[in-house]
Motif scaffolding. Structure first.
Motif, PDB file in Angstrom:
ATOM      1  N   VAL A  82      -0.485  -4.311   5.590  1.00 44.05           N
ATOM      2  CA  VAL A  82      -0.830  -3.083   4.825  1.00 44.05           C
ATOM      3  C   VAL A  82       0.618  -2.530   4.508  1.00 44.05           C
ATOM      4  O   VAL A  82       1.268  -2.234   5.201  1.00 44.05           O
ATOM      5  CB  VAL A  82      -1.516  -2.104   5.942  1.00 44.05           C
ATOM      6  CG1 VAL A  82      -1.746  -0.889   5.554  1.00 44.05           C
ATOM      7  CG2 VAL A  82      -2.651  -2.890   6.470  1.00 44.05           C
ATOM      8  N   ARG A  84       3.219  -0.100   3.386  1.00 44.90           N
ATOM      9  CA  ARG A  84       3.726   1.131   3.621  1.00 44.90           C
ATOM     10  C   ARG A  84       3.168   2.294   2.163  1.00 44.90           C
ATOM     11  O   ARG A  84       3.333   1.885   1.381  1.00 44.90           O
ATOM     12  CB  ARG A  84       5.084   1.622   3.941  1.00 44.90           C
ATOM     13  CG  ARG A  84       5.353   0.752   5.322  1.00 44.90           C
ATOM     14  CD  ARG A  84       6.746   0.995   5.872  1.00 44.90           C
ATOM     15  NE  ARG A  84       7.655   1.959   5.025  1.00 44.90           N
ATOM     16  CZ  ARG A  84       8.800   2.071   5.112  1.00 44.90           C
ATOM     17  NH1 ARG A  84       9.620   1.078   5.073  1.00 44.90           N
ATOM     18  NH2 ARG A  84       9.340   3.055   4.616  1.00 44.90           N
ATOM     19  N   THR A  85       3.198   3.523   2.639  1.00 47.83           N
ATOM     20  CA  THR A  85       2.766   4.546   1.486  1.00 47.83           C
ATOM     21  C   THR A  85       3.701   4.608   0.500  1.00 47.83           C
ATOM     22  O   THR A  85       3.608   4.650  -0.748  1.00 47.83           O
ATOM     23  CB  THR A  85       2.744   5.899   2.135  1.00 47.83           C
ATOM     24  OG1 THR A  85       1.566   5.715   3.120  1.00 47.83           O
ATOM     25  CG2 THR A  85       2.309   7.019   1.173  1.00 47.83           C
ATOM     26  N   MET A 111      -4.929   1.963  -2.036  1.00 48.70           N
ATOM     27  CA  MET A 111      -4.038   2.572  -0.916  1.00 48.70           C
ATOM     28  C   MET A 111      -5.206   3.270  -0.035  1.00 48.70           C
ATOM     29  O   MET A 111      -4.986   2.687   1.289  1.00 48.70           O
ATOM     30  CB  MET A 111      -3.186   3.775  -1.657  1.00 48.70           C
ATOM     31  CG  MET A 111      -2.402   4.470  -0.589  1.00 48.70           C
ATOM     32  SD  MET A 111      -1.473   5.497  -1.645  1.00 48.70           S
ATOM     33  CE  MET A 111      -0.105   6.140  -0.485  1.00 48.70           C
ATOM     34  N   SER A 112      -5.966   3.737  -0.311  1.00 46.34           N
ATOM     35  CA  SER A 112      -7.034   4.527   0.475  1.00 46.34           C
ATOM     36  C   SER A 112      -7.783   3.358   1.077  1.00 46.34           C
ATOM     37  O   SER A 112      -8.040   3.481   2.355  1.00 46.34           O
ATOM     38  CB  SER A 112      -7.920   5.480  -0.140  1.00 46.34           C
ATOM     39  OG  SER A 112      -7.122   6.565  -0.832  1.00 46.34           O
ATOM     40  N   LYS A 116      -4.507   3.734   4.244  1.00 47.55           N
ATOM     41  CA  LYS A 116      -3.489   4.628   4.057  1.00 47.55           C
ATOM     42  C   LYS A 116      -3.726   5.800   3.291  1.00 47.55           C
ATOM     43  O   LYS A 116      -4.462   5.761   2.296  1.00 47.55           O
ATOM     44  CB  LYS A 116      -2.112   3.813   3.258  1.00 47.55           C
ATOM     45  CG  LYS A 116      -1.519   2.864   3.912  1.00 47.55           C
ATOM     46  CD  LYS A 116      -0.544   3.432   4.919  1.00 47.55           C
ATOM     47  CE  LYS A 116       0.094   2.100   5.633  1.00 47.55           C
ATOM     48  NZ  LYS A 116       0.765   2.702   6.665  1.00 47.55           N
ATOM     49  N   SER A 119      -0.109  10.287  -0.094  1.00 44.60           N
ATOM     50  CA  SER A 119       0.778  11.432   0.087  1.00 44.60           C
ATOM     51  C   SER A 119       0.685  12.417  -0.827  1.00 44.60           C
ATOM     52  O   SER A 119       0.186  12.247  -2.123  1.00 44.60           O
ATOM     53  CB  SER A 119       2.123  10.794   0.539  1.00 44.60           C
ATOM     54  OG  SER A 119       2.566  10.527  -0.684  1.00 44.60           O
TER      55      SER A 119
END
Length: 167
Positions: A82, A84-85, A111-112, A116, A119
């Motif tokens: 996964v 990272r943001t 991402m969602s 995650k 941001s």
């Protein structure tokens, strides 16, 4: 090193890759060198760690090679990592710089889907790009999606169109 009889192992290649990637963020001529080390790693190392993937994805983004960055992002996820943001944000930013807003939205959704939470920066980049392309409705939709998730972006949709410097 392999040519003179030294065994090149995964940790050594990973260290070399990371160093080249970091240098390539300032010295763009090294992007291809970093990518070649990554390709060699893919041939020789059974498993590439998530950090190496993150470094090479950022490097490809800096080098404006977003197609390859997207490919390796998907590959990374397929391997069970996964990202990272910040890795997702690097890809979103690079796509926005190339005015590929549709692909940037796909990365936000990906991402969602991978657990995650985007941001404030993720949303800000997209809203800014929608504004710059004169797509106020798109900017409003992204802003609304951010608010629904409890994220308050710094950027707000505006009627003012700012034109981007063309390459």
């Amino acid at each position: 090193m392999g040519e003179i009889g030294f065994e090149v192992e995964g940790k050594m290649m990973s260290s070399l890759l990371r160093g080249l990637c970091i240098e390539s963020w300032e010295e763009k001529d090294l992007v291809q060198d970093a990518y070649q080390v990554f390709e060699k790693m893919r041939e020789r190392v059974s498993v590439i760690d998530h950090t190496s993937y993150s470094f090479v994805i950022r490097t490809l983004c800096v080098g404006r090679r977003t197609g390859e960055a997207m490919y390796h992002l998907v590959e990374m996820i397929g391997m069970g990592y996964v990202p990272r943001t910040i890795t997702f944000n690097n890809v979103i930013q690079a796509l926005c710089m190339e005015e590929k807003i549709g692909e940037a939205l796909v990365v936000l959704v990906t991402m969602s889907e991978n657990g995650k939470i985007p941001s404030r920066t993720s949303y800000d980049m997209l809203i800014k790009e929608f504004n710059q392309q004169g797509l106020l409705l798109g900017a409003c939709n992204v802003y609304g999606a951010a608010l629904k998730r409890g994220v308050v972006p710094h950027r707000i949709p505006t009627k003012t169109m700012v034109t981007k410097n063309k390459k």
